[in-house]
Design a protein around this motif. Structure first.
Motif, mmCIF file in Angstrom:
data_model
loop_
_atom_site.group_PDB
_atom_site.id
_atom_site.type_symbol
_atom_site.label_atom_id
_atom_site.label_comp_id
_atom_site.label_asym_id
_atom_site.label_seq_id
_atom_site.Cartn_x
_atom_site.Cartn_y
_atom_site.Cartn_z
ATOM 1 N N ILE A 1 7.172 3.013 -9.929
ATOM 2 C CA ILE A 1 6.025 3.802 -10.373
ATOM 3 C C ILE A 1 5.171 4.082 -9.149
ATOM 4 C CG2 ILE A 1 3.988 3.903 -11.849
ATOM 5 C CD1 ILE A 1 5.358 2.052 -13.751
ATOM 6 N N GLU A 2 4.930 5.348 -8.906
ATOM 7 C CA GLU A 2 4.125 5.750 -7.747
ATOM 8 C C GLU A 2 2.728 6.155 -8.225
ATOM 9 O OE1 GLU A 2 7.898 7.200 -5.019
ATOM 10 O OE2 GLU A 2 6.523 8.732 -5.758
ATOM 11 N N PHE A 3 1.730 5.746 -7.474
ATOM 12 C CA PHE A 3 0.336 6.028 -7.818
ATOM 13 C C PHE A 3 -0.241 6.970 -6.755
ATOM 14 C CE2 PHE A 3 1.512 1.935 -9.510
ATOM 15 C CZ PHE A 3 1.020 1.956 -10.802
ATOM 16 N N TYR A 4 -0.622 8.165 -7.187
ATOM 17 C CA TYR A 4 -1.108 9.182 -6.251
ATOM 18 C C TYR A 4 -2.610 9.408 -6.438
ATOM 19 C CZ TYR A 4 3.877 10.515 -6.622
ATOM 20 O OH TYR A 4 5.246 10.527 -6.658
ATOM 21 N N CYS A 5 -3.270 9.776 -5.332
ATOM 22 C CA CYS A 5 -4.640 10.271 -5.445
ATOM 23 C C CYS A 5 -4.593 11.625 -6.159
ATOM 24 C CB CYS A 5 -5.262 10.426 -4.054
ATOM 25 S SG CYS A 5 -6.827 11.332 -4.097
ATOM 26 N N PRO A 6 -5.390 11.789 -7.215
ATOM 27 C CA PRO A 6 -5.326 13.060 -7.948
ATOM 28 C C PRO A 6 -5.896 14.234 -7.170
ATOM 29 C CG PRO A 6 -7.084 11.677 -8.806
ATOM 30 C CD PRO A 6 -6.344 10.847 -7.805
ATOM 31 N N HIS A 7 -6.587 13.928 -6.072
ATOM 32 C CA HIS A 7 -7.223 14.999 -5.298
ATOM 33 C C HIS A 7 -6.368 15.463 -4.121
ATOM 34 C CE1 HIS A 7 -10.735 13.978 -7.655
ATOM 35 N NE2 HIS A 7 -10.606 12.722 -7.252
ATOM 36 N N CYS A 8 -5.798 14.515 -3.366
ATOM 37 C CA CYS A 8 -5.071 14.902 -2.154
ATOM 38 C C CYS A 8 -3.587 14.554 -2.196
ATOM 39 C CB CYS A 8 -5.708 14.254 -0.921
ATOM 40 S SG CYS A 8 -5.518 12.471 -0.825
ATOM 41 N N GLY A 9 -3.155 13.775 -3.185
ATOM 42 C CA GLY A 9 -1.733 13.487 -3.335
ATOM 43 C C GLY A 9 -1.201 12.376 -2.459
ATOM 44 N N VAL A 10 -2.072 11.652 -1.757
ATOM 45 C CA VAL A 10 -1.561 10.529 -0.965
ATOM 46 C C VAL A 10 -1.045 9.447 -1.929
ATOM 47 C CG1 VAL A 10 -3.704 9.168 -0.801
ATOM 48 C CG2 VAL A 10 -2.039 9.099 1.055
ATOM 49 N N MET A 11 0.041 8.779 -1.544
ATOM 50 C CA MET A 11 0.552 7.685 -2.385
ATOM 51 C C MET A 11 -0.211 6.413 -2.024
ATOM 52 S SD MET A 11 4.366 6.444 -3.435
ATOM 53 C CE MET A 11 5.056 6.388 -1.806
ATOM 54 N N MET A 12 -1.060 5.955 -2.939
ATOM 55 C CA MET A 12 -1.945 4.818 -2.657
ATOM 56 C C MET A 12 -1.239 3.480 -2.847
ATOM 57 S SD MET A 12 -5.258 6.271 -4.627
ATOM 58 C CE MET A 12 -6.514 6.618 -3.409
ATOM 59 N N GLU A 13 -0.272 3.470 -3.717
ATOM 60 C CA GLU A 13 0.417 2.217 -4.043
ATOM 61 C C GLU A 13 1.678 2.573 -4.813
ATOM 62 O OE1 GLU A 13 1.461 -0.630 -3.326
ATOM 63 O OE2 GLU A 13 -0.508 -1.597 -3.262
ATOM 64 N N GLY B 1 41.309 -14.710 9.074
ATOM 65 C CA GLY B 1 41.162 -13.260 9.257
ATOM 66 C C GLY B 1 40.270 -12.598 8.227
ATOM 67 N N ASP B 2 39.996 -13.274 7.120
ATOM 68 C CA ASP B 2 39.098 -12.680 6.125
ATOM 69 C C ASP B 2 37.704 -12.516 6.730
ATOM 70 O OD1 ASP B 2 41.163 -12.603 4.345
ATOM 71 O OD2 ASP B 2 40.511 -14.331 3.164
ATOM 72 N N VAL B 3 37.020 -11.449 6.336
ATOM 73 C CA VAL B 3 35.756 -11.057 6.979
ATOM 74 C C VAL B 3 34.604 -11.109 5.984
ATOM 75 C CG1 VAL B 3 34.545 -9.040 7.955
ATOM 76 C CG2 VAL B 3 36.797 -9.686 8.823
ATOM 77 N N PHE B 4 33.434 -11.525 6.486
ATOM 78 C CA PHE B 4 32.236 -11.685 5.644
ATOM 79 C C PHE B 4 31.052 -10.967 6.294
ATOM 80 C CE2 PHE B 4 34.726 -15.575 6.189
ATOM 81 C CZ PHE B 4 35.318 -15.676 4.937
ATOM 82 N N LEU B 5 30.237 -10.323 5.462
ATOM 83 C CA LEU B 5 29.020 -9.657 5.940
ATOM 84 C C LEU B 5 27.821 -10.460 5.436
ATOM 85 C CD1 LEU B 5 27.793 -7.067 7.293
ATOM 86 C CD2 LEU B 5 27.800 -6.038 5.031
ATOM 87 N N CYS B 6 26.883 -10.755 6.318
ATOM 88 C CA CYS B 6 25.768 -11.610 5.898
ATOM 89 C C CYS B 6 24.458 -11.189 6.563
ATOM 90 C CB CYS B 6 26.063 -13.065 6.264
ATOM 91 S SG CYS B 6 24.857 -14.207 5.589
ATOM 92 N N ASP B 7 23.392 -11.142 5.760
ATOM 93 C CA ASP B 7 22.040 -10.916 6.272
ATOM 94 C C ASP B 7 21.058 -11.231 5.158
ATOM 95 O OD1 ASP B 7 20.872 -8.151 5.074
ATOM 96 O OD2 ASP B 7 23.039 -8.016 5.277
ATOM 97 N N THR B 8 19.779 -11.085 5.425
ATOM 98 C CA THR B 8 18.767 -11.400 4.411
ATOM 99 C C THR B 8 18.015 -10.159 3.937
ATOM 100 O OG1 THR B 8 17.135 -11.844 6.113
ATOM 101 C CG2 THR B 8 18.334 -13.727 5.286
ATOM 102 N N GLY B 9 18.644 -9.011 4.050
ATOM 103 C CA GLY B 9 17.932 -7.788 3.681
ATOM 104 C C GLY B 9 16.902 -7.457 4.754
ATOM 105 N N SER B 10 16.053 -6.509 4.466
ATOM 106 C CA SER B 10 15.085 -6.077 5.474
ATOM 107 C C SER B 10 13.701 -5.944 4.864
ATOM 108 C CB SER B 10 15.530 -4.750 6.088
ATOM 109 O OG SER B 10 16.756 -4.931 6.766
ATOM 110 N N GLY B 11 12.707 -5.909 5.751
ATOM 111 C CA GLY B 11 11.321 -5.936 5.296
ATOM 112 C C GLY B 11 10.881 -4.651 4.615
ATOM 113 N N GLY B 12 9.837 -4.777 3.807
ATOM 114 C CA GLY B 12 9.271 -3.629 3.124
ATOM 115 C C GLY B 12 8.383 -2.809 4.041
ATOM 116 N N GLY B 13 8.119 -1.577 3.641
ATOM 117 C CA GLY B 13 7.293 -0.677 4.428
ATOM 118 C C GLY B 13 5.819 -0.802 4.096
ATOM 119 N N PHE C 1 0.818 -1.216 0.000
ATOM 120 C CA PHE C 1 0.000 0.000 0.000
ATOM 121 C C PHE C 1 0.856 1.272 0.000
ATOM 122 C CE2 PHE C 1 -3.125 -2.837 2.477
ATOM 123 C CZ PHE C 1 -3.668 -3.325 1.299
ATOM 124 N N GLY C 2 1.820 1.314 -0.904
ATOM 125 C CA GLY C 2 2.640 2.511 -1.048
ATOM 126 C C GLY C 2 3.892 2.524 -0.204
ATOM 127 N N GLY C 3 4.084 1.520 0.620
ATOM 128 C CA GLY C 3 5.342 1.427 1.371
ATOM 129 C C GLY C 3 6.475 1.077 0.423
#
Lengths: 710, 113
Positions: B70-82, A594-606, A534-536
């Protein structure tokens, strides 16, 4: 009235409801695609013997058996991956269907049925094999129903007075399988014949004991024979414990009641799954991911998922997938893609329901083949989990969109992080025996942001709940490397949003006290499999970093080793040394002490629009080092006092209002945007293994949305 | 009657319209992809995810040759919906295609959650 399912057209000439390969020695894909078997005579005889209340008590009894078995296995094993929880214990019906599963890798339990059903159909009445009390079976062949060769499954039939009443089965990842590469993951494999030994339902023991010749054969095929032998014995001991417990229940309730009760648990799960589906809006839902590697080479691969939800049923369609390439191990099988969906379904979508194969009964899986998702026989398979996990990630996004307007909104979230850069080590450990296997940083994946809060940091293994990244001291002792730093600090290294994604566990390890051989595999070097919702914004890519010829040991001796974090190494390069930023897919290579490695699985989306994040939460992220000052202003549009870190609310609101107006000014109407967008195309060298652009299966596809084939 | 479908999307059942949950503005027919009713903006992913290391390719950011936002905005208020992270030129995702008739029946019967 046309059903939603009828609106979807499948491509001609491809298979969807079965494997892209046929029957072979030790495997029969037709058995694997079958749903739960009709009740066998003993299951039917006992089906109604337990009242509803007794069935509930019976279920909890069975659950305590598999949970106890999980403890038994972890206490007996010396395999780090089993100790970390990459395993499952389960009870199957006499017909071979999963009825009760422990916490752990549910999708493992959903694969184990393949060997029981094969044994029942082909070996039970074969005079050279047979099926008897005390038999021990073993399989790891991906074509026969396994994930990949390092995932190994052990099964024992449970007989009572000569009658088969259940199966006790365990499955889990092993440190080595005799592949060309230590650990079994060979990013350069081009066929399954480079991926170690493949066993399909082999009887490795009789009369409750492992056969010595089979044990020697298996241990002689791997790089870690001591660990393997202990591990195999612990698997058998675990099955025996489950057998003992099941037989006590048989003595108490009678064999038919146990067998019939197990079968009824499956049907009960199926009914509950359908009831839940009925409460969710009907519709067609889609999500898509791309992979950036086929193993040895970089290249775009497409994995689209469409879900059709109608009434109490749901169809999961994986169509328009890139074709098989035969040049690398990133090929999944039909059964792996199906079973992997338990990662999302059991933990989120169907959370709270009994996790068994019944939850899959209302679902239809259509997985296009031959493709990288439903591959042919002789390709390499070890990294097929990359594809099946991509389908899971898509399903997780889809599921969250389905569940938002339902009684189950609490399960809405962005997916777990899954940007693999899996380091696999081989060498001698502190005890002096040879050890090989994956680090357990994968068990510290970051959670995707939720509908009501930030994603948790280092939540668990992508594939399973109830996992553990292991104690550092244990790792130092068992593995041929030493962990010199662990933490969560990856500055600007997660998905931003109204709620931010959780950070993965970030581990810095060193070849010590001996040189090691290390290979790595993975995905998401330049793109990501950690989507936002949802836009994150998404969790960012995760390539490999090694630092050779460095001064870490010298600084440790002096007591002046700086704080080692993702940021201090990747951005600030606080160690002197040779930094190698490269693809996660690299062949085995020797590293010096002594050789060094960095490891992880990335991070979650918003989750949600960054402009809706509470400014105080933004400042908390800044204080904790999760984000830089640059992100505070540039992404979140928060104004603050740099000395006191106090939010200037009026200025922040002004900045955010200005950004909303800017969006409206720069955004284009759909019809003004789409022509220019569709006229673009990735560079040709990125499309070598993609198939036709933009739809791998539909030459000349020119519609603005994918998946519209009419 | 308005039904909230996602964090940012409502459906007005009588008028069969997608609407913005934040400002209430109309987007487009609920039988069309809601993205057709949004404002769209293509963004270089490195504007959001700035490279963490100085390596030109493997720097913990997205490679714009491989993927764009690609960002999808509300054309009225500009919130990013997706948003979508897609290879340049790849068709968009019609991610939610509700069965409007079934949704109307559900709410007419009063069995909505």
């Amino acid at each position: 009235m046309t059903s939603l399912r009828d609106q979807i057209k499948l491509h001609e000439g491809l298979v969807y409801d079965r494997h892209a390969y046929g029957k072979g020695p030790g495997w029969d894909p037709e058995l694997i695609v079958e749903k739960a078997a009709k009740p066998s005579p003993i299951e039917a005889a006992g089906y109604d013997l337990l009242s509803d209340v007794e069935l509930e008590i019976f279920y909890h009894k069975m659950l305590t058996i598999v949970e106890e078995a999980r403890e038994v296995w972890q206490n007996l094993s010396i395999s780090d991956i089993i100790l970390a929880g990459d395993m499952s214990t389960a009870i199957f019906t006499p017909s071979g269907d999963l009825a009760v599963a422990s916490t752990g890798i549910h999708f493992h339990a959903l694969l184990n049925y393949a060997q029981s059903k094969f044994i029942l159909k082909y070996y039970r009445d074969d005079p050279t094999v047979g099926l008897n009390e005390g038999d021990i079976f073993f399989f790891n062949n991906p074509l026969a129903g396994s994930t990949h060769a390092p995932d190994m499954f052990t099964a024992m039939p449970v007989f009572h007075e000569g009658e088969l009443v259940a199966w006790a089965e365990v499955g889990g990842h092993q440190g080595d399988c005799g592949s060309v590469s230590p650990g079994g993951f060979n990013p350069y494999a081009t066929s399954r014949f480079e991926e170690g030994f493949h066993m399909a339902g082999v009887k490795i023991g009789e009369k409750f004991r492992i056969r010595k010749d089979m044990l020697d054969y298996l241990c002689g095929s791997v790089r870690n024979p001591f660990v393997f032998a202990v591990e195999l014995r612990s698997r058998v001991a675990t099955c025996l414990r489950m057998r003992d417990r099941i037989l006590r229940e048989v003595e108490r309730r009678g064999p038919a009641a146990v067998s019939g009760g197990l079968r009824r648990l499956i049907d009960r799960s199926s009914e509950l799954a359908s009831e839940r589906l009925e409460q969710i809006n009907d519709g067609i839902y889609r999500s898509i991911l791309f992979n950036d590697t086929i193993g040895a080479e970089k290249g775009l691969v497409r994995i689209p998922v469409t879900v059709i939800k109608e009434g109490g049923e749901m169809t999961i369609l994986v169509q328009g997938v890139s074709p098989p390439n035969g040049k690398g191990p990133v090929h999944a099988t039909w059964h792996l893609v199906r079973a992997s969906q338990a990662v999302y379904l059991f933990a989120y979508f169907f959370r709270g329901l009994m996790p068994n194969v019944g939850l899959f009964e209302p679902l239809t899986f259509l997985i296009e083949g031959p493709s990288v998702a439903n591959s042919p026989e002789d390709v390499a398979h070890t990294e097929g989990t990359i594809i099946s996990a991509a389908v899971v990630q898509c399903f997780h996004i889809i599921g969250s969109k389905m569940l938002f307007d339902s009684p189950f909104r609490e399960n809405v979230s962005a997916p777990f992080s899954r940007n693999m850069v899996a380091l696999v080590f081989y060498g001698s450990n502190l005890f002096g025996y040879r050890a090989t296997g994956l680090t357990s940083t994968g068990n510290g994946a970051g959670q995707g942001a939720r509908f009501d809060g930030d994603g948790e940091h280092s939540t668990g293994f992508y594939w399973a709940s109830m996992t553990d990244a292991g104690e550092v001291e244990e790792f130092d002792a068992r593995y041929p490397f030493t962990i010199i730093a662990r933490g969560l600090l990856g500055t600007d290294y997660h998905g931003f949003g109204m709620y931010r994604g959780g950070s993965a566990l970030i581990e810095v390890s060193m070849a010590y006290p001996n040189p090691v051989v290390m290979t790595s595999w993975g995905t998401s070097d330049v793109i990501s499999h950690n989507p936002g919702l949802f836009g994150g914004y998404w969790g960012p890519p995760n390539p490999r970093l090694t630092i050779t010829k460095n001064d870490a040991l010298k600084l440790m001796a002096e007591g002046t080793l700086p704080e080692l974090t993702h940021h201090s190494l990747a951005a600030e390069q606080r160690l002197d040394g040779e930094y190698a930023f490269e693809s996660s897919s690299v062949n085995p290579k020797e590293f010096e002490v002594g050789d060094v490695f960095l490891c992880d699985t990335g991070s979650g989306g918003g989750y949600g629009d960054v402009l809706e994040r509470d400014p105080e939460s933004v400042m908390t992220d800044l204080r904790e080092g999760m984000i830089s000052a640059d992100v505070v202003g540039r992404v979140y549009k928060v104004a603050w006092d740099e000395e006191t870190l106090a939010v200037d609310y009026a200025a922040t609101e002004a900045l955010r209002s200005e950004e909303r107006r800017a969006r409206i000014a720069r955004g284009k109407r759909f019809d003004d945007f789409i022509g220019g967008w569709l006229a673009q195309k990735p560079k040709e060298h990125l499309l070598t293994y993609y198939g036709d652009w933009p739809d791998p299966r539909v030459p000349g596809y020119d519609k603005p949305f994918w998946g519209e084939h009419d | 009657m308005r039904v909230r479908i996602t964090e940012y999307l409502d459906i007005d059942l009588e008028r069969e319209l997608w609407c913005c949950n934040r400002c209430g503005g109309d987007l487009i027919s609920a039988r069309e992809p809601y993205k057709r009713g949004c404002l769209l903006y293509e963004r270089n992913p490195r504007e959001i995810h700035q490279p963490i290391s100085d390596h030109p390719v493997f720097n913990y950011s997205f490679d714009p040759d491989w993927v764009r936002i690609i960002e999808f905005y509300c054309p009225h208020c500009g919130v990013m919906m997706e948003n979508e992270y897609l290879p340049p030129g790849h068709p968009l995702t019609n991610d939610i295609q509700p069965d409007i008739d079934a949704l109307k029946r559900k709410h007419a019967n009063g069995d909505a959650s």
